[in-house]
Scaffold this active site. Sequence first.
Site, PDB file in Angstrom:
ATOM      1  CG  ASP A   1      -1.960  -1.063   1.180  1.00 49.76           C
ATOM      2  OD1 ASP A   1      -2.130  -1.642   0.094  1.00 49.76           O
ATOM      3  OD2 ASP A   1      -2.622  -1.305   2.199  1.00 49.76           O
TER       4      ASP A   1
ATOM      5  CG  ASP B   1     -11.873  -5.579  -1.904  1.00 51.32           C
ATOM      6  OD1 ASP B   1     -10.937  -6.313  -2.281  1.00 51.32           O
ATOM      7  OD2 ASP B   1     -11.745  -4.352  -1.724  1.00 51.32           O
TER       8      ASP B   1
END
Lengths: 242, 196
Positions: free
Chosen positions: A2, A121
């Site tokens: 990230d 997701d």
Amino acid sequence: MDVKDGRTVKGVNFVDLRDAGDAVELAAYYAEQGADELVFLDITATHEKRKTLVELVQKVARELNIPFTVGGGISTPEDVGVLLNAGADKVSINSAAVRNPQLISDLAKRFGSQCVVLAVDAKCVDGNWEVFLNGGRLSTGIDLFEWIVKAEQLGAGEILFTSMNHDGTKNGFANETLAKLSEMVNIPVIASGGAGNMEHFADTFIEGKADAALAASVFHFKEIEIPELKKYLKTKNIPVRI
Amino acid sequence: MKKQNIVIIDYDAGNIQSVKYAFERLGITPIVSKDKEVIRNADKVIFPGVGEASWAMNSLKENDLIDLIPDLKQPVLGICLGMQLMCESTEEGNTKALGIFPVSAKRFTNEQKVPHMGWNQLDDLKGGLLNGIKTSEFTYFVHSYYVPLIEETIASCDYIVPFSAALQKDNFYACQFHPEKSGDVGVKILENFINL
């Protein structure tokens, strides 16, 4: 990895790196360790700061001789063109594709399916797998399996599936669901969410029929070292590059 | 490393940045050009390609490069789609290609997942471009069409069927995998090309 404003954000405490927050240095470290592919997820909030992502992609592409994918906030073919021109091999799209599925086919036609990774997701709610946005906070009401089949038809080249029920638990990947997905489509499915030990990786390749497995924190915190993991997978007869 | 003038053919077909960066890491700054004179005068030529075959051939046509490439005399390295375009034709978009290698690229059947995407092992290596590369070393592939094994095959790979991972005919070299994305093995192959 990230990244925010060009730096990695998940706490990484590598003593052997000069600056573990430097995404380029961390990327080079993982490439050296034998990672087969890297994924950068930009969590920069503002549009202006996207420029730093493009600069990061350029720096990574200059340094790295393995493939890498960039995702986060991509919503138009122009966004993708800029990242690919900067040297990214693939882009991953998520919420923009849910809001506008046509984006998948636009990207596939213009840049080729091979660089279009559809990240999804999903969460299992009352026995049904549902697509979620915003890191699991926003329900869409869309069925996971229907969405994946549609994404393949529209031209997605790979599926990056994260189970929100498993992510962060370190109890293993969502193998049953992965196996079902992997058999439904004829494009590679990448398992994400839940890695806690080396057995979990073997399980996701064997039981989950995953084509690749992605993990972040177990590597960032050195709970698992990539060279050891690959040796272990080889003893389980899973083909790996060593 | 030999200093030389390497030109990457620029015909708007995909990601040439990675190829350029790979040579820069070896201390060579390639020229990216679609200018026929610049290409003709290069010591070595790279013919890259990512994308769809008929679209890429059109782009070559628009840039008036179709007659030039097969006529080049210096070492030429085709990469991925570049390799398939160096064949007679490809099933992708039923496209007539440059005709350097006497073979047609075919689409993989769907017995396994297509595209063939990821790291795979090389076999039947025949030196030259692949000097110093050992059987079973891995390179990175992303493709849905493949070139069958032919006399000009200098490395093979196996996915669904055995296919050509690399080809050579006279001064024309080609690889289906991406040497610029194939770690240290890829670096060695690019060095070999520079040293030809």
